[in-house]
Design a protein around this motif. Structure first.
Motif, mmCIF file in Angstrom:
data_model
loop_
_atom_site.group_PDB
_atom_site.id
_atom_site.type_symbol
_atom_site.label_atom_id
_atom_site.label_comp_id
_atom_site.label_asym_id
_atom_site.label_seq_id
_atom_site.Cartn_x
_atom_site.Cartn_y
_atom_site.Cartn_z
ATOM 1 N N GLU A 5 57.728 27.794 36.932
ATOM 2 C CA GLU A 5 56.954 27.156 35.863
ATOM 3 C C GLU A 5 55.717 27.967 35.509
ATOM 4 N N VAL A 6 55.153 28.625 36.493
ATOM 5 C CA VAL A 6 53.975 29.457 36.253
ATOM 6 C C VAL A 6 54.361 30.708 35.481
ATOM 7 N N LYS A 7 55.472 31.314 35.860
ATOM 8 C CA LYS A 7 55.938 32.492 35.115
ATOM 9 C C LYS A 7 56.256 32.134 33.670
ATOM 10 N N ALA A 8 56.795 30.937 33.465
ATOM 11 C CA ALA A 8 57.115 30.502 32.103
ATOM 12 C C ALA A 8 55.859 30.312 31.260
ATOM 13 N N ALA A 9 54.748 29.943 31.896
ATOM 14 C CA ALA A 9 53.493 29.712 31.178
ATOM 15 C C ALA A 9 52.690 30.991 30.972
ATOM 16 N N ALA A 10 53.079 32.074 31.641
ATOM 17 C CA ALA A 10 52.307 33.325 31.598
ATOM 18 C C ALA A 10 52.653 34.159 30.376
ATOM 19 N N HIS A 11 51.649 34.860 29.876
ATOM 20 C CA HIS A 11 51.893 35.850 28.829
ATOM 21 C C HIS A 11 52.539 37.102 29.415
ATOM 22 N N HIS A 12 52.262 37.360 30.699
ATOM 23 C CA HIS A 12 52.752 38.583 31.341
ATOM 24 C C HIS A 12 53.052 38.300 32.807
ATOM 25 N N VAL A 13 54.213 38.727 33.258
ATOM 26 C CA VAL A 13 54.585 38.659 34.673
ATOM 27 C C VAL A 13 54.567 40.081 35.213
ATOM 28 N N THR A 14 53.814 40.309 36.276
ATOM 29 C CA THR A 14 53.651 41.664 36.786
ATOM 30 C C THR A 14 54.926 42.160 37.466
ATOM 31 N N ALA A 15 55.060 43.457 37.519
ATOM 32 C CA ALA A 15 56.220 44.059 38.186
ATOM 33 C C ALA A 15 56.142 43.888 39.697
ATOM 34 N N MET A 16 54.929 43.869 40.231
ATOM 35 C CA MET A 16 54.730 43.780 41.675
ATOM 36 C C MET A 16 54.375 42.354 42.082
ATOM 37 N N PRO A 17 54.726 41.970 43.313
ATOM 38 C CA PRO A 17 54.358 40.630 43.796
ATOM 39 C C PRO A 17 52.898 40.567 44.242
ATOM 40 N N GLY A 18 52.435 39.348 44.481
ATOM 41 C CA GLY A 18 51.076 39.141 44.947
ATOM 42 C C GLY A 18 50.806 39.848 46.260
ATOM 43 N N GLY A 19 49.601 40.393 46.389
ATOM 44 C CA GLY A 19 49.215 41.110 47.599
ATOM 45 C C GLY A 19 49.760 42.509 47.687
ATOM 46 N N GLN A 20 50.539 42.921 46.672
ATOM 47 C CA GLN A 20 51.157 44.247 46.686
ATOM 48 C C GLN A 20 50.997 44.966 45.352
ATOM 49 N N GLY A 21 49.890 44.701 44.673
ATOM 50 C CA GLY A 21 49.617 45.410 43.424
ATOM 51 C C GLY A 21 49.667 44.556 42.174
ATOM 52 N N ALA A 22 49.994 43.268 42.295
ATOM 53 C CA ALA A 22 50.042 42.401 41.107
ATOM 54 C C ALA A 22 48.666 42.292 40.448
ATOM 55 N N ALA A 23 47.640 42.079 41.254
ATOM 56 C CA ALA A 23 46.295 41.945 40.699
ATOM 57 C C ALA A 23 45.824 43.254 40.080
ATOM 58 N N ARG A 24 46.255 44.379 40.634
ATOM 59 C CA ARG A 24 45.874 45.670 40.052
ATOM 60 C C ARG A 24 46.491 45.824 38.669
ATOM 61 N N GLU A 25 47.749 45.407 38.513
ATOM 62 C CA GLU A 25 48.386 45.484 37.200
ATOM 63 C C GLU A 25 47.649 44.600 36.193
ATOM 64 N N PHE A 26 47.245 43.426 36.625
ATOM 65 C CA PHE A 26 46.438 42.520 35.806
ATOM 66 C C PHE A 26 45.156 43.233 35.371
ATOM 67 N N CYS A 27 44.489 43.888 36.308
ATOM 68 C CA CYS A 27 43.277 44.646 35.989
ATOM 69 C C CYS A 27 43.567 45.776 35.006
ATOM 70 N N ASP A 28 44.672 46.484 35.223
ATOM 71 C CA ASP A 28 45.029 47.594 34.348
ATOM 72 C C ASP A 28 45.217 47.131 32.903
ATOM 73 N N VAL A 29 45.863 45.987 32.721
ATOM 74 C CA VAL A 29 46.043 45.434 31.373
ATOM 75 C C VAL A 29 44.681 45.199 30.719
ATOM 76 N N LEU A 30 43.777 44.578 31.467
ATOM 77 C CA LEU A 30 42.456 44.263 30.920
ATOM 78 C C LEU A 30 41.653 45.527 30.618
#
Length: 199
Positions: free
Chosen positions: A151-176
């Motif tokens: 449900e969270v992925k469905a509500a997101a504008h973007h789903v990262t390639a990497m899972p949490g704790g393994q680079g997901a937040a970095r991808e979020f930062c990169d987008v910004l």
């Protein structure tokens, strides 16, 4: 024939690319909210014999958060848990706006926005589970890590390639950072100093 000496440092051209529509959504963002469990960590909780909680964090994510701050985007942590490990990590990263043990993330986010003098159109959020949904459906840019609840992925504008704790937040930062037009400049800065700071 002599071999030409290469120029130093060699230029580095950014290779990451994100859809233009996604970057357009992120352009107004001035603050970014991070959930901890499942976003800055893999979501697993290790409890020792003495009851202490141990969490693993990614250095990739940590550097991304530092880059956000350098680009003028305020990192914010809103988490349902309150542990010494999370407080230590936020302190190490220089995160000033961190709210722990939060059950009502919507009220907490509104408090932070008021403190920063911003509205929902200037906020991005990365979350992985239902408690993050009230923020994700109101903010300018909502992201979810690869292993987030459906449900969270469905509500997101973007789903990262990497899972949490393994680079997901970095991808979020990169987008910004790309949306803010700072990604290439910050990358180039790392060719002259260890942390990319001007000198």
């Amino acid at each position: 024939m002599p071999i030409p000496t290469p120029a130093w440092p060699r230029p580095v051209t950014p290779t990451l690319q994100f859809p233009p529509a996604l970057l357009l959504l992120a352009q107004p963002v001035r603050a970014a909210v991070f959930d901890v469990d499942g976003c800055l960590t893999d979501g697993r909780i290790y409890i020792g014999e003495s009851g202490e909680t141990v969490k693993a964090f990614s250095t990739l994510d940590g550097h991304g958060i530092k880059l956000l701050a350098r680009a003028g985007i305020t990192p914010v942590v809103i988490t349902g848990r309150d542990t010494p490990a999370v407080r230590r990590r936020c302190a190490d990263l220089g995160i000033v706006h961190a709210l722990y043990g939060i059950h009502d993330k919507l009220a907490a986010a509104e408090q932070v926005l008021q403190t920063l003098g911003l509205d929902w159109h200037a906020l991005a959020v990365i979350g992985d589970d239902w408690p993050d949904l009230p923020l994700m459906v109101r903010c300018a840019l909502a992201c979810a890590p690869a292993q987030a609840h459906a449900e969270v992925k469905a509500a997101a504008h973007h789903v990262t390639a990497m899972p949490g704790g393994q680079g997901a937040a970095r991808e979020f930062c990169d987008v910004l950072l790309m949306a803010a037009g700072r990604y290439g400049e910050l990358l180039a800065g790392h060719l002259t100093t260890l942390d990319g700071a001007a000198r």
